[in-house]
Design a protein around this motif. Sequence first.
Motif, PDB file in Angstrom:
ATOM      1  N   PHE A  19       0.821  -1.024  -0.175  1.00 61.57           N
ATOM      2  CA  PHE A  19      -0.154   0.151   0.117  1.00 61.57           C
ATOM      3  C   PHE A  19       0.985   1.295  -0.022  1.00 61.57           C
ATOM      4  CE2 PHE A  19      -1.950   3.552   2.410  1.00 61.57           C
ATOM      5  CZ  PHE A  19      -3.110   3.663   1.294  1.00 61.57           C
ATOM      6  N   GLU A  20       0.569   2.187  -1.004  1.00 63.62           N
ATOM      7  CA  GLU A  20       1.201   3.545  -0.807  1.00 63.62           C
ATOM      8  C   GLU A  20       0.141   4.711  -0.761  1.00 63.62           C
ATOM      9  OE1 GLU A  20       3.668   6.402  -3.810  1.00 63.62           O
ATOM     10  OE2 GLU A  20       3.346   4.420  -4.230  1.00 63.62           O
ATOM     11  N   LEU A  21       0.134   5.397   0.355  1.00 62.57           N
ATOM     12  CA  LEU A  21      -0.933   6.459   0.500  1.00 62.57           C
ATOM     13  C   LEU A  21      -0.754   7.818  -0.437  1.00 62.57           C
ATOM     14  CD1 LEU A  21      -3.018   7.796   2.227  1.00 62.57           C
ATOM     15  CD2 LEU A  21      -1.242   8.595   3.794  1.00 62.57           C
ATOM     16  N   LYS A  22      -1.768   8.009  -1.019  1.00 61.28           N
ATOM     17  CA  LYS A  22      -1.454   8.964  -2.485  1.00 61.28           C
ATOM     18  C   LYS A  22      -2.630  10.033  -2.031  1.00 61.28           C
ATOM     19  CE  LYS A  22       0.054   5.789  -5.625  1.00 61.28           C
ATOM     20  NZ  LYS A  22      -0.047   5.150  -6.936  1.00 61.28           N
ATOM     21  N   PHE A  23      -2.324  11.264  -2.437  1.00 63.81           N
ATOM     22  CA  PHE A  23      -3.138  12.514  -2.189  1.00 63.81           C
ATOM     23  C   PHE A  23      -3.523  13.049  -3.658  1.00 63.81           C
ATOM     24  CE2 PHE A  23      -2.118  12.230   2.168  1.00 63.81           C
ATOM     25  CZ  PHE A  23      -3.255  12.359   2.695  1.00 63.81           C
ATOM     26  N   ASP A  24      -4.646  13.437  -3.987  1.00 59.21           N
ATOM     27  CA  ASP A  24      -4.875  14.186  -5.121  1.00 59.21           C
ATOM     28  C   ASP A  24      -4.739  15.628  -5.052  1.00 59.21           C
ATOM     29  OD1 ASP A  24      -5.917  15.569  -7.178  1.00 59.21           O
ATOM     30  OD2 ASP A  24      -7.840  14.877  -7.334  1.00 59.21           O
ATOM     31  N   VAL A  25      -3.877  16.256  -5.270  1.00 57.26           N
ATOM     32  CA  VAL A  25      -3.151  17.556  -4.704  1.00 57.26           C
ATOM     33  C   VAL A  25      -4.011  18.799  -5.348  1.00 57.26           C
ATOM     34  CG1 VAL A  25      -0.868  17.057  -4.443  1.00 57.26           C
ATOM     35  CG2 VAL A  25      -1.546  17.746  -6.627  1.00 57.26           C
ATOM     36  N   GLU A  26      -4.634  18.388  -6.542  1.00 49.32           N
ATOM     37  CA  GLU A  26      -5.752  19.458  -7.340  1.00 49.32           C
ATOM     38  C   GLU A  26      -7.112  19.510  -6.528  1.00 49.32           C
ATOM     39  OE1 GLU A  26      -4.620  21.308  -9.590  1.00 49.32           O
ATOM     40  OE2 GLU A  26      -2.735  20.347  -9.677  1.00 49.32           O
ATOM     41  N   TYR A  27      -7.253  18.512  -5.612  1.00 54.77           N
ATOM     42  CA  TYR A  27      -8.663  18.497  -5.225  1.00 54.77           C
ATOM     43  C   TYR A  27      -8.915  19.662  -4.144  1.00 54.77           C
ATOM     44  CZ  TYR A  27     -12.639  16.741  -2.379  1.00 54.77           C
ATOM     45  OH  TYR A  27     -13.806  16.635  -2.042  1.00 54.77           O
ATOM     46  N   ALA A  28      -8.133  20.016  -3.418  1.00 57.99           N
ATOM     47  CA  ALA A  28      -8.133  21.170  -2.351  1.00 57.99           C
ATOM     48  C   ALA A  28      -8.378  22.235  -2.936  1.00 57.99           C
ATOM     49  CB  ALA A  28      -7.033  21.141  -1.339  1.00 57.99           C
ATOM     50  N   ALA A  29      -7.544  22.561  -4.055  1.00 53.59           N
ATOM     51  CA  ALA A  29      -7.863  23.954  -4.784  1.00 53.59           C
ATOM     52  C   ALA A  29      -9.065  23.968  -5.513  1.00 53.59           C
ATOM     53  CB  ALA A  29      -6.753  23.967  -5.850  1.00 53.59           C
ATOM     54  N   GLU A  30      -9.490  22.848  -6.072  1.00 55.25           N
ATOM     55  CA  GLU A  30     -10.774  22.640  -6.951  1.00 55.25           C
ATOM     56  C   GLU A  30     -12.052  22.827  -5.851  1.00 55.25           C
ATOM     57  OE1 GLU A  30     -10.808  19.012  -8.765  1.00 55.25           O
ATOM     58  OE2 GLU A  30      -9.482  19.627 -10.318  1.00 55.25           O
ATOM     59  N   GLN A  31     -11.903  22.430  -4.833  1.00 52.52           N
ATOM     60  CA  GLN A  31     -13.025  22.425  -3.646  1.00 52.52           C
ATOM     61  C   GLN A  31     -13.341  23.899  -3.013  1.00 52.52           C
ATOM     62  OE1 GLN A  31     -15.267  20.301  -2.423  1.00 52.52           O
ATOM     63  NE2 GLN A  31     -14.702  19.093  -4.416  1.00 52.52           N
ATOM     64  N   ARG A  32     -11.919  24.667  -3.091  1.00 54.68           N
ATOM     65  CA  ARG A  32     -11.969  25.956  -2.386  1.00 54.68           C
ATOM     66  C   ARG A  32     -12.842  26.989  -3.404  1.00 54.68           C
ATOM     67  NH1 ARG A  32      -8.202  26.481   1.912  1.00 54.68           N
ATOM     68  NH2 ARG A  32      -8.045  28.848   1.434  1.00 54.68           N
ATOM     69  N   LYS A  33     -12.319  26.786  -4.759  1.00 51.58           N
ATOM     70  CA  LYS A  33     -13.085  27.576  -5.785  1.00 51.58           C
ATOM     71  C   LYS A  33     -14.477  27.170  -5.949  1.00 51.58           C
ATOM     72  CE  LYS A  33      -9.055  27.828  -8.996  1.00 51.58           C
ATOM     73  NZ  LYS A  33      -8.644  27.764 -10.177  1.00 51.58           N
ATOM     74  N   SER A  34     -14.912  26.020  -5.570  1.00 51.29           N
ATOM     75  CA  SER A  34     -16.473  25.643  -5.797  1.00 51.29           C
ATOM     76  C   SER A  34     -17.268  26.188  -4.501  1.00 51.29           C
ATOM     77  CB  SER A  34     -16.428  24.119  -5.799  1.00 51.29           C
ATOM     78  OG  SER A  34     -16.189  23.552  -4.475  1.00 51.29           O
ATOM     79  N   HIS A  35     -16.509  26.449  -3.485  1.00 51.57           N
ATOM     80  CA  HIS A  35     -17.236  27.097  -2.195  1.00 51.57           C
ATOM     81  C   HIS A  35     -16.787  28.722  -2.017  1.00 51.57           C
ATOM     82  CE1 HIS A  35     -17.205  23.019  -0.782  1.00 51.57           C
ATOM     83  NE2 HIS A  35     -18.041  23.403   0.273  1.00 51.57           N
ATOM     84  N   GLY A  36     -16.282  29.080  -3.442  1.00 52.45           N
ATOM     85  CA  GLY A  36     -16.202  30.730  -3.567  1.00 52.45           C
ATOM     86  C   GLY A  36     -15.073  31.157  -2.801  1.00 52.45           C
ATOM     87  N   MET A  37     -14.124  30.202  -2.652  1.00 54.45           N
ATOM     88  CA  MET A  37     -12.842  30.957  -1.823  1.00 54.45           C
ATOM     89  C   MET A  37     -11.651  31.556  -2.809  1.00 54.45           C
ATOM     90  SD  MET A  37     -12.546  28.321   1.090  1.00 54.45           S
ATOM     91  CE  MET A  37     -11.542  29.223   2.152  1.00 54.45           C
ATOM     92  N   GLY A  38     -11.887  31.121  -4.052  1.00 58.04           N
ATOM     93  CA  GLY A  38     -11.007  31.739  -4.965  1.00 58.04           C
ATOM     94  C   GLY A  38      -9.468  31.098  -4.723  1.00 58.04           C
ATOM     95  N   ASP A  39      -8.563  32.159  -5.687  1.00 58.32           N
ATOM     96  CA  ASP A  39      -7.301  31.658  -5.509  1.00 58.32           C
ATOM     97  C   ASP A  39      -6.570  32.640  -4.652  1.00 58.32           C
ATOM     98  OD1 ASP A  39      -7.291  29.672  -7.274  1.00 58.32           O
ATOM     99  OD2 ASP A  39      -7.251  30.894  -9.219  1.00 58.32           O
ATOM    100  N   SER A  40      -7.409  33.558  -3.941  1.00 60.73           N
ATOM    101  CA  SER A  40      -6.670  34.699  -3.179  1.00 60.73           C
ATOM    102  C   SER A  40      -6.234  34.317  -1.694  1.00 60.73           C
ATOM    103  CB  SER A  40      -7.670  35.859  -3.042  1.00 60.73           C
ATOM    104  OG  SER A  40      -8.872  35.416  -2.258  1.00 60.73           O
ATOM    105  N   LYS A  41      -6.889  33.103  -1.671  1.00 59.89           N
ATOM    106  CA  LYS A  41      -6.633  32.559  -0.128  1.00 59.89           C
ATOM    107  C   LYS A  41      -5.379  31.876  -0.355  1.00 59.89           C
ATOM    108  CE  LYS A  41     -10.394  33.103   2.351  1.00 59.89           C
ATOM    109  NZ  LYS A  41     -10.353  33.461   3.855  1.00 59.89           N
ATOM    110  N   VAL A  42      -4.474  31.959   0.692  1.00 54.84           N
ATOM    111  CA  VAL A  42      -3.240  31.246   0.401  1.00 54.84           C
ATOM    112  C   VAL A  42      -3.345  29.707   1.076  1.00 54.84           C
ATOM    113  CG1 VAL A  42      -0.742  31.115   1.421  1.00 54.84           C
ATOM    114  CG2 VAL A  42      -1.963  33.463   0.957  1.00 54.84           C
ATOM    115  N   LEU A  43      -2.756  28.737   0.252  1.00 46.29           N
ATOM    116  CA  LEU A  43      -2.609  27.309   0.740  1.00 46.29           C
ATOM    117  C   LEU A  43      -1.660  27.166   1.739  1.00 46.29           C
ATOM    118  CD1 LEU A  43      -3.905  25.641  -2.585  1.00 46.29           C
ATOM    119  CD2 LEU A  43      -5.215  25.967  -0.488  1.00 46.29           C
TER     120      LEU A  43
END
Length: 294
Positions: A98-122
Amino acid sequence: MKVVKLKGNEPCPCGSGIKYKKCCALNEQEQVQYASPLAVRESMPMVDEETLDFARLMFNMRKRTLEREPHIKEYTRARKIHSEIVNAMADYHESGKFELKFDVEYAAEQRKSHGMGDSKVLRLLETEFDMESNTSIQAFFDMNLYKSAPNANCITEEFIAKNRYRKPEKVEMLNSMLNSVLGLFEVIKTDSKEGYAYVKEVFTGKEFKMTDIGLSGDEDCKILVYTRIITYRGISFSSGLNLLFSKSDPFIVSFIKRNKKDYLPFGEFARFTELYNRYSNASDSVMALKNTYS
């Protein structure tokens, strides 16, 4: 206080379900006490030994009484099935399958869908599992065995996809593990005679009646616990990960206020990381009662 020497193949008293030799034995050089009291230390000096001995005595008396109750017998059977599965998962991880993997694009997409945009610093979240403490071991297993984030894989998912088990009770337990709830829970009521702790997730308001002899002893309800709750055939219990905080802890008060203001349903991994880092650096502020029926 009776001190019990554990055998390597016995379930670890931390509640993870994993064999002791692969869990807390990795960092414990001395014999393990089956029960240490749930005692939030509001300030130094620490709780005196006389108080601790009394709490241990009361715990063991309640434990012996509860073991004969039908609902505790059902709970014990559920934990046995859980233990068999997580030990197979530990072997699976140890074999390198087993190798633990994360979809790194997911968080950015979710933030946009919640109206947080790219101005928020990750923020870059960092933590370390050096296996030098029980907390590290439990957190490490939680991240790999269970669904720690919607954009991460886990061993439970792989076992389900590969049809690892055919027995209905184990298939059902796997699905219960996959649908388990990780979060920060407030103890709102306890029933020490039956071994129940009634808890409510701080941010979602979801409530559970947990079978937990340790938390059920918190009659003053001064505890917040960050844990994962598995519900199997109507029985709710902790996966073994338990980060305990006092409700009056300034850090936790600030943490709740900040996250309620900017709550993100997909942000549990960030909350997990922050609370784990805090607890692992200040875990001597709480002593946790082992929730085990061996």
